[in-house]
Write an enzyme that holds these catalytic residues in place. Structure first.
Site, mmCIF file in Angstrom:
data_model
loop_
_atom_site.group_PDB
_atom_site.id
_atom_site.type_symbol
_atom_site.label_atom_id
_atom_site.label_comp_id
_atom_site.label_asym_id
_atom_site.label_seq_id
_atom_site.Cartn_x
_atom_site.Cartn_y
_atom_site.Cartn_z
ATOM 1 N N VAL A 67 0.841 -1.195 0.000
ATOM 2 C CA VAL A 67 0.000 0.000 0.000
ATOM 3 C C VAL A 67 0.874 1.242 0.000
ATOM 4 C CG1 VAL A 67 -1.922 -1.150 1.153
ATOM 5 C CG2 VAL A 67 -0.150 -0.043 2.527
ATOM 6 N N CYS A 68 0.292 2.345 -0.423
ATOM 7 C CA CYS A 68 0.984 3.624 -0.450
ATOM 8 C C CYS A 68 1.443 3.988 0.969
ATOM 9 C CB CYS A 68 0.029 4.692 -0.982
ATOM 10 S SG CYS A 68 0.757 6.322 -1.161
ATOM 11 N N PRO A 69 2.698 4.448 1.153
ATOM 12 C CA PRO A 69 3.693 4.838 0.144
ATOM 13 C C PRO A 69 4.788 3.789 -0.056
ATOM 14 C CG PRO A 69 4.337 5.742 2.239
ATOM 15 C CD PRO A 69 3.092 4.911 2.508
#
Length: 477
Positions: free
Chosen positions: A414-416
């Site tokens: 998942v981001c980041p």
């Protein structure tokens, strides 16, 4: 009239999804990348909002009310909220619109956010909330403190924002052009963060009189409507079914429509660590936003545009919470050092081809051309069923494809984290070598190309490899 909330929410969800508009990322970039570029996007929202709300108030169309500033509740709540949004992977509005992209981790965070918010506002923790708000000051807004018109704050702030936008756009123009997906039509490309910010600010201005007409004297808001959504579902009490509830449901609908139509929707199930963080982060979001009197929308966009003490001090301590949590949790994974045989096997879930690497054309591997990649039943997830021969890696995170090409599998991250891992392993490569990154994080479609342009790396290939999955090849500068 509450149906207008659904319409406003749907448009807001579309703009946020297409603009990858994430206040968590904007604040996080200040600490991790020493960049204020995306944060200016939030200032654009505030500036447009401030001008619009000041005009509506001056014309007598709306009559905002202001709560007294409660320092202990706002400061503590904002810090907790900021810390929590790092764990959950997005702020309140970000969690709603990412749920529309199919991120199960956001669904988990959204559920615990709703439960903890309801508990803090009207449930078992309401006594603690009332206690924290028992110490309040007479302060409301900066214009009220100085006894002057709000326009004395609106005009200079808007001018400052315009200057910062021009400054960063000028810097962008001087950098190498940002790489865009090569196999997508123009209408599927994301909005610029400043364009998205201006549109969100305008939506916020329109939202207030529509909400007021439905008996809710407020504009955009996420926290209380999220609690009311849960309370309506669990009790059936129609008093909870209001304009705000329709707004947040509209964000979910709009985000889903935008993601589905652009090929960015896919059900993505998180691993156990991400799931646990989503539970904790969502809970902290609900507790923090309830104490602070709002989230990054209610405080960071609406109250700041009214120049209230609550809004600006909450935004400051949300940022501090984000910074502390980012330093603790947002680090590249460590890989155990171990010997790698001269010939090994490697497979990924989506993007590495099921064949022996023998030529330069085979270095960048395509899912679409790989007959060994077959669909799985959930959300279009694909699994590579075979193996490929590889060479020893320069890093345990990388797999060598030959001729200076290395593969980094960030699928499911998942981001980041796709960007964090890419920046980490790039340090192990020599100038001129290539990094092939497979990822399915929507926000990384902008974050990784931005990083490449800023740090002087060349994107030699960037393509969509399936539903909500991408591959980018970066040549180290």
């Amino acid at each position: 009239m509450i149906i207008t909330g659904l319409a406003v929410g749907a448009v807001l969800g579309i703009v946020m999804q297409r603009g990858r508009f994430c206040v968590t990322g904007m604040l996080r970039d200040i600490f991790l990348q020493r960049s204020w570029r995306t944060f200016v996007g939030l200032l654009v929202v505030i500036a447009v909002h401030a001008v619009g709300l000041a005009a509506l108030t001056s014309a007598g169309v709306i009559t905002p009310t202001y709560d007294n500033f409660a320092p202990a509740a706002v400061i503590l709540g904002a810090f907790i909220f900021g810390f929590g949004i790092i764990l959950s992977g997005g702020c309140a509005s970000g969690t709603w619109y990412r749920s529309g992209e199919g991120l199960v981790g956001s669904w988990i965070a959204l559920a615990t956010y709703a439960v903890s918010t309801a508990a803090m506002k009207t449930g078992v923790l309401s006594g603690f909330t009332n206690f924290m708000f028992s110490w309040e000051t007479e302060l409301t807004t900066l214009p009220a403190l100085f006894g002057i018109s709000v326009w004395w704050f609106v005009v200079p702030f808007a001018a400052l924002t315009i200057y910062l936008v021009r400054h960063f756009l000028t810097l962008e123009a001087k950098r190498p052009k940002i790489a865009r997906l090569g196999n997508q039509p123009a209408w599927k490309r994301p909005l610029h963060v400043y364009t998205a910010g201006a549109l969100i600010g305008l939506i916020g201005v329109i939202a207030w009189p529509l909400s007021a007409a439905a008996g809710r004297n407020s504009g955009l808001g996420i926290t209380t409507p999220t609690a009311h959504t849960l309370q309506y579902i669990t009790t059936g009490d129609e008093s909870y079914l209001n304009w705000g509830v329709m707004l947040v449901l509209g964000i979910l609908v709009g985000s889903f429509i935008a993601a589905r139509s652009t090929g960015e929707f896919r059900v993505r199930v998180p691993d156990s660590v991400t799931s646990v963080r989503s539970v904790i982060g969502g809970t902290m979001m609900g507790v923090g936003a309830s104490l602070a009197g709002g989230c990054t929308v209610g405080n960071g966009m609406v109250q700041t545009s009214l120049f209230s003490f609550q809004g600006w001090i909450a935004l400051l301590f949300i940022a501090i919470g984000v910074g502390v949590a980012a330093k603790i949790f947002l680090k590249p994974a460590t890989a155990a050092k171990k010997k790698t045989p001269d010939t090994g096997t490697y497979s990924t879930e989506q993007s590495l081809a099921n064949e022996t690497v023998t030529s330069a054309e085979d270095r960048v591997l395509k899912v679409a051309d790989n007959p060994a990649v077959s669909p799985a039943p959930l959300g279009g997830l694909k699994m590579a069923t075979g193996l490929i021969n590889i060479q020893p890696a320069v890093s345990e995170k990388l797999r060598e494809l030959g001729d200076g090409y290395y593969a980094l599998d960030s699928l499911g991250a998942v981001c980041p984290f796709p960007l964090i891992e890419a920046k980490d392993v790039m340090q192990d490569l020599q100038s001129g070598q290539h990094l092939v990154i497979d990822f399915d994080c929507t926000q990384a479609t902008d974050a990784i190309p931005q990083w490449c342009a800023t740090d002087g790396h060349e994107v030699t290939d960037f393509r969509e490899t399936g539903e909500a999955s991408w591959q980018i090849t970066v040549k180290k500068g």
